[in-house]
Design a protein around this motif. Structure first.
Motif, PDB file in Angstrom:
ATOM      1  N   VAL A  70       0.833  -1.201   0.000  1.00 41.91           N
ATOM      2  CA  VAL A  70       0.000   0.000   0.000  1.00 41.91           C
ATOM      3  C   VAL A  70       0.868   1.252   0.000  1.00 41.91           C
ATOM      4  N   GLU A  71       1.914   1.262   0.813  1.00 34.96           N
ATOM      5  CA  GLU A  71       2.807   2.427   0.824  1.00 34.96           C
ATOM      6  C   GLU A  71       3.471   2.614  -0.540  1.00 34.96           C
ATOM      7  N   GLN A  72       3.832   1.505  -1.188  1.00 40.16           N
ATOM      8  CA  GLN A  72       4.453   1.612  -2.509  1.00 40.16           C
ATOM      9  C   GLN A  72       3.472   2.183  -3.521  1.00 40.16           C
ATOM     10  N   ALA A  73       2.192   1.823  -3.396  1.00 41.28           N
ATOM     11  CA  ALA A  73       1.170   2.365  -4.290  1.00 41.28           C
ATOM     12  C   ALA A  73       1.056   3.876  -4.111  1.00 41.28           C
ATOM     13  N   LEU A  74       1.198   4.350  -2.889  1.00 44.36           N
ATOM     14  CA  LEU A  74       1.101   5.784  -2.629  1.00 44.36           C
ATOM     15  C   LEU A  74       2.281   6.540  -3.230  1.00 44.36           C
ATOM     16  N   VAL A  75       3.501   6.051  -3.020  1.00 45.97           N
ATOM     17  CA  VAL A  75       4.670   6.780  -3.518  1.00 45.97           C
ATOM     18  C   VAL A  75       4.778   6.681  -5.034  1.00 45.97           C
ATOM     19  N   SER A  76       4.066   5.737  -5.646  1.00 45.64           N
ATOM     20  CA  SER A  76       4.110   5.594  -7.105  1.00 45.64           C
ATOM     21  C   SER A  76       3.249   6.634  -7.804  1.00 45.64           C
ATOM     22  N   ASP A  77       2.415   7.360  -7.053  1.00 47.68           N
ATOM     23  CA  ASP A  77       1.535   8.379  -7.632  1.00 47.68           C
ATOM     24  C   ASP A  77       1.515   9.570  -6.686  1.00 47.68           C
ATOM     25  N   VAL A  78       2.208  10.644  -7.041  1.00 47.69           N
ATOM     26  CA  VAL A  78       2.362  11.774  -6.124  1.00 47.69           C
ATOM     27  C   VAL A  78       1.025  12.427  -5.786  1.00 47.69           C
ATOM     28  N   LEU A 100      -1.861  10.812  -5.550  1.00 46.28           N
ATOM     29  CA  LEU A 100      -2.499   9.920  -4.594  1.00 46.28           C
ATOM     30  C   LEU A 100      -1.873  10.100  -3.216  1.00 46.28           C
ATOM     31  N   LEU A 101      -0.558  10.251  -3.162  1.00 42.61           N
ATOM     32  CA  LEU A 101       0.134  10.457  -1.889  1.00 42.61           C
ATOM     33  C   LEU A 101      -0.299  11.760  -1.242  1.00 42.61           C
ATOM     34  N   LEU A 102      -0.394  12.815  -2.037  1.00 45.05           N
ATOM     35  CA  LEU A 102      -0.821  14.115  -1.504  1.00 45.05           C
ATOM     36  C   LEU A 102      -2.215  14.014  -0.892  1.00 45.05           C
ATOM     37  N   VAL A 103      -3.142  13.417  -1.617  1.00 40.25           N
ATOM     38  CA  VAL A 103      -4.516  13.320  -1.117  1.00 40.25           C
ATOM     39  C   VAL A 103      -4.561  12.437   0.124  1.00 40.25           C
ATOM     40  N   ALA A 104      -3.731  11.400   0.168  1.00 44.80           N
ATOM     41  CA  ALA A 104      -3.678  10.544   1.355  1.00 44.80           C
ATOM     42  C   ALA A 104      -3.215  11.330   2.574  1.00 44.80           C
ATOM     43  N   VAL A 105      -2.155  12.120   2.400  1.00 40.14           N
ATOM     44  CA  VAL A 105      -1.636  12.929   3.512  1.00 40.14           C
ATOM     45  C   VAL A 105      -2.684  13.936   3.963  1.00 40.14           C
ATOM     46  N   LEU A 106      -3.365  14.571   3.011  1.00 42.02           N
ATOM     47  CA  LEU A 106      -4.401  15.548   3.358  1.00 42.02           C
ATOM     48  C   LEU A 106      -5.553  14.873   4.099  1.00 42.02           C
ATOM     49  N   ALA A 107      -5.978  13.719   3.605  1.00 37.35           N
ATOM     50  CA  ALA A 107      -7.096  13.012   4.233  1.00 37.35           C
ATOM     51  C   ALA A 107      -6.743  12.578   5.648  1.00 37.35           C
ATOM     52  N   PHE A 149      -7.137  20.208  -8.460  1.00 35.13           N
ATOM     53  CA  PHE A 149      -7.844  18.985  -8.788  1.00 35.13           C
ATOM     54  C   PHE A 149      -9.223  19.359  -9.324  1.00 35.13           C
ATOM     55  N   SER A 150      -9.696  18.626 -10.318  1.00 31.72           N
ATOM     56  CA  SER A 150     -11.117  18.711 -10.637  1.00 31.72           C
ATOM     57  C   SER A 150     -11.844  17.833  -9.623  1.00 31.72           C
ATOM     58  N   GLU A 151     -13.127  18.075  -9.449  1.00 31.11           N
ATOM     59  CA  GLU A 151     -13.859  17.276  -8.472  1.00 31.11           C
ATOM     60  C   GLU A 151     -13.850  15.802  -8.858  1.00 31.11           C
ATOM     61  N   ALA A 152     -14.003  15.526 -10.164  1.00 29.48           N
ATOM     62  CA  ALA A 152     -14.013  14.136 -10.617  1.00 29.48           C
ATOM     63  C   ALA A 152     -12.663  13.461 -10.349  1.00 29.48           C
ATOM     64  N   GLU A 153     -11.566  14.194 -10.608  1.00 31.65           N
ATOM     65  CA  GLU A 153     -10.235  13.629 -10.372  1.00 31.65           C
ATOM     66  C   GLU A 153     -10.028  13.349  -8.885  1.00 31.65           C
ATOM     67  N   LEU A 154     -10.432  14.286  -8.042  1.00 30.73           N
ATOM     68  CA  LEU A 154     -10.240  14.123  -6.611  1.00 30.73           C
ATOM     69  C   LEU A 154     -11.062  12.952  -6.074  1.00 30.73           C
ATOM     70  N   VAL A 155     -12.301  12.850  -6.514  1.00 33.42           N
ATOM     71  CA  VAL A 155     -13.145  11.736  -6.065  1.00 33.42           C
ATOM     72  C   VAL A 155     -12.537  10.402  -6.507  1.00 33.42           C
ATOM     73  N   LEU A 167      -9.340   9.768  -6.867  1.00 34.05           N
ATOM     74  CA  LEU A 167      -8.209   9.493  -5.985  1.00 34.05           C
ATOM     75  C   LEU A 167      -8.678   9.019  -4.612  1.00 34.05           C
ATOM     76  N   LEU A 168      -9.734   9.646  -4.109  1.00 35.75           N
ATOM     77  CA  LEU A 168     -10.288   9.241  -2.815  1.00 35.75           C
ATOM     78  C   LEU A 168     -10.870   7.829  -2.879  1.00 35.75           C
ATOM     79  N   THR A 169     -11.441   7.489  -4.015  1.00 34.49           N
ATOM     80  CA  THR A 169     -11.972   6.136  -4.203  1.00 34.49           C
ATOM     81  C   THR A 169     -10.846   5.107  -4.145  1.00 34.49           C
ATOM     82  N   ARG A 170      -9.712   5.450  -4.726  1.00 32.49           N
ATOM     83  CA  ARG A 170      -8.556   4.550  -4.665  1.00 32.49           C
ATOM     84  C   ARG A 170      -8.071   4.388  -3.230  1.00 32.49           C
TER      85      ARG A 170
END
Length: 234
Positions: free
Chosen positions: A63-71, A73-80, A95-101, A103-106
């Motif tokens: 899971v951590e590797q998945a986060l660092v592989s997409d900056v 996704l990592l940013l949204v994870a840290v914010l969340a 972010f557009s709302e669709a893009e952010l949603v 990322l949050l879904t992931r």
């Protein structure tokens, strides 16, 4: 809810409230009073406790590797994890709302958050959550700490750099490490207390503490060698 606010609501001193929690001897009547100050029923408290028991204190390597592989996704994870709302993320980042949603879904699928109705975010991590030691996230940030974070004079608002040097015994070294760990706990407690504030009143803040036996390589190069050919110890 801070100790100070709770003490005021209960008509007690802050020290009395802290002592009650530290001893773990709270009566049912007092527990009901505490819950009332937080607009909770005891049943609500029990439900939250059960939910918290299943939260992860650490993510898997994958899971951590998945986060660092997409900056992004990592940013949204840290914010969340730091309890930003979707509205605050959209206001602050490109972010557009669709893009952010998306990322949050992931993040939901990775088990980091629950994405609830109305795009509300519920963090699924334990209060003592920490990144894996020497894991992908720590390695990612360490590279950038050395590259970016320390490239500052630390003279601006909210900045401070303290560097001291001396010779310490093993006992003194361990004592200072204990105090450093305590300071890290206080940082987490203050961040948790401030999360109810609007994001505009909070700055993303990084605290780096480090200590180890060390000297400049240029100094080590000047040391005399021991009979076995090794440099004299630091």
């Amino acid at each position: 809810m801070t100790y100070a606010r709770l003490a005021k609501g209960l008509g007690l001193s802050e020290s009395s409230v802290k002592r009650t929690f530290s001893k773990g001897t709270m009566s049912l009547e007092r527990l009901e009073q505490v819950c009332a100050q937080m607009d909770l029923e005891i049943a609500d408290l029990l439900e939250r406790t059960r939910a918290a028991e299943g939260r992860a204190a650490e993510l898997t390597e994958q899971v951590e590797q998945a986060l660092v592989s997409d900056v992004k996704l990592l940013l949204v994870a840290v914010l969340a994890i730091n309890h930003w709302t979707v509205a605050a993320m959209l206001e602050t980042y490109r972010f557009s709302e669709a893009e952010l949603v998306g990322l949050l879904t992931r993040l939901d699928r990775l088990g980091i958050i629950d994405l609830l109705q109305g795009n509300r975010i519920k963090v699924r991590l334990a209060s003592n959550f920490a990144w894996r030691k020497a894991g992908p996230i720590q390695r990612f940030f360490e590279e950038r700490v050395q590259e970016q974070f320390l490239e500052s004079g630390f003279l601006g608002r909210g900045e401070l750099r303290v560097m001291v040097q001396g010779s310490l015994s093993a006992k003194s070294n361990e004592l200072l490490q204990q105090r450093m760990r305590k300071l890290a706990e206080e940082f987490d407690a203050l961040a948790d207390e401030d999360r109810s504030l609007d994001h505009s009143l909070r700055d993303g803040t990084t605290l780096v503490m480090a200590m180890r036996p060390w000297e400049l390589a240029q100094f080590t190069a000047l040391r005399r060698k021991n009979p076995d050919g090794k440099k004299e110890s630091k």
